[in-house]
Enzyme design. Structure first.
Site, short mmCIF file in Angstrom:
data_model
loop_
_atom_site.label_atom_id
_atom_site.label_comp_id
_atom_site.label_asym_id
_atom_site.label_seq_id
_atom_site.Cartn_x
_atom_site.Cartn_y
_atom_site.Cartn_z
N TYR A 1 0.83 -1.21 0.00
CA TYR A 1 0.00 0.00 0.00
C TYR A 1 0.86 1.26 0.00
CZ TYR A 1 -3.83 -3.11 1.54
OH TYR A 1 -4.76 -4.11 1.66
N HIS B 1 0.54 -11.61 2.11
CA HIS B 1 -0.51 -10.95 1.35
C HIS B 1 -1.26 -11.90 0.41
CE1 HIS B 1 -1.56 -6.56 0.07
NE2 HIS B 1 -2.62 -7.33 0.05
#
Length: 282
Positions: free
Chosen positions: A54, A112
């Site tokens: 991010y 992730h």
């Protein structure tokens, strides 16, 4: 007297607990992102979700540091990217995330995506196990793992994740995977919990349930997650939306309402072509 909502918690196999609603921070960057995190914590959020990919761990960390809430009350999550799965890269990435966040220890660190074609996710999991043993992270989990991936990492390391963060929303309710998680004491976190919000929130069943409770359609969907025992992490930059989302944790839907919303599920309900059996995240 505090007006903050009472947030239920869900507990994993090892006693680790998460609040039913947390703050997603995807696209919350820079000074504005840090301010949004600080405001959310002030509004009552105790779970903050970030990720290496991010590119906002620094802002999230500054937002946490600027809060006047005791650090021990806040659960900060980040995620290990696919390109860092090999053992040495994973170790460095885990430590780099902690440095970016500006924290002595990361509360919850996830893989992730499994990226199964690379076949390196067991190495990545072993690196998280090692980081936990070294005291670099408190709790470890995964994101977007299928049961076969979960079973393999536990079989090869002896350690079961406390969390699996997956795509869950009324168009893609994931009932079978949620049942698997419950059976094994793995907490389910829902990313994109509002799904295709513009389309979903116009559904008749959502609007009818919302009207019956005097709440918004978005709050109705978040209450549906709570009723199913799923931790949702909606993204919200404005304090108004943050407060409204968190208030949904206090709304109790009955079984018929939950089933009616779950009935919106579709065979093609995924937001994009991201089946964990094939999807590759860099």
């Amino acid at each position: 007297m505090s007006t903050q909502p009472a947030i239920p918690t869900f507990t994993a196999h090892n006693g680790f607990a998460l609040p039913a609603i947390g703050l997603g921070t995807y696209a919350l960057n820079g000074d504005a992102g840090a301010d949004a995190v600080t405001g959310a914590i002030g509004a009552g959020y105790r779970l903050i979700d970030s990720a290496f990919n991010y590119e906002n761990e620094g802002s999230v960390g500054r937002g946490v540091a600027a809060s006047d809430v005791d650090r021990d009350e806040i659960i900060v999550t980040t995620k290990l990217p696919g390109r860092h799965h090999p053992a040495e890269k994973a170790r460095t990435s885990i430590e780099e995330s902690r440095s970016r966040l500006g924290l002595d220890i990361t509360d919850l660190h996830l893989i992730h995506w499994p990226n199964p074609s690379q076949d390196e996710y067991v190495q990545a999991w072993a690196a998280l196990v090692d980081a936990q043993q070294r005291g670099v992270v408190r709790q470890i989990g995964v994101s977007n793992f299928l049961p076969e991936h979960l079973e393999r990492i536990e079989r090869e390391t002896g350690v079961r994740p406390v969390v699996n963060q997956i795509e869950v929303h009324p168009y893609f309710p994931q009932s079978e995977q949620l049942a698997y998680h419950r059976e094994h004491g793995i907490l389910t976190e829902a990313w994109s919990p509002l799904g295709r919000a513009k389309e979903l929130l116009d559904e008749d069943v959502i609007r009818e349930v919302a009207a019956s409770h005097g709440i918004t359609p978005a709050q109705t969907v978040l209450a549906w997650h709570v009723a199913r025992g799923t931790v949702s992490i909606p993204k919200a930059s404005s304090l108004e939306h943050q407060v409204a989302n968190l208030a949904a944790a206090e709304v109790a839907l009955d079984e018929a309402e939950v089933l009616a919303i779950t009935g919106l599920g579709r065979a093609d309900g995924r937001l994009f072509d991201a089946d964990p059996a094939h999807h590759e995240e860099s």
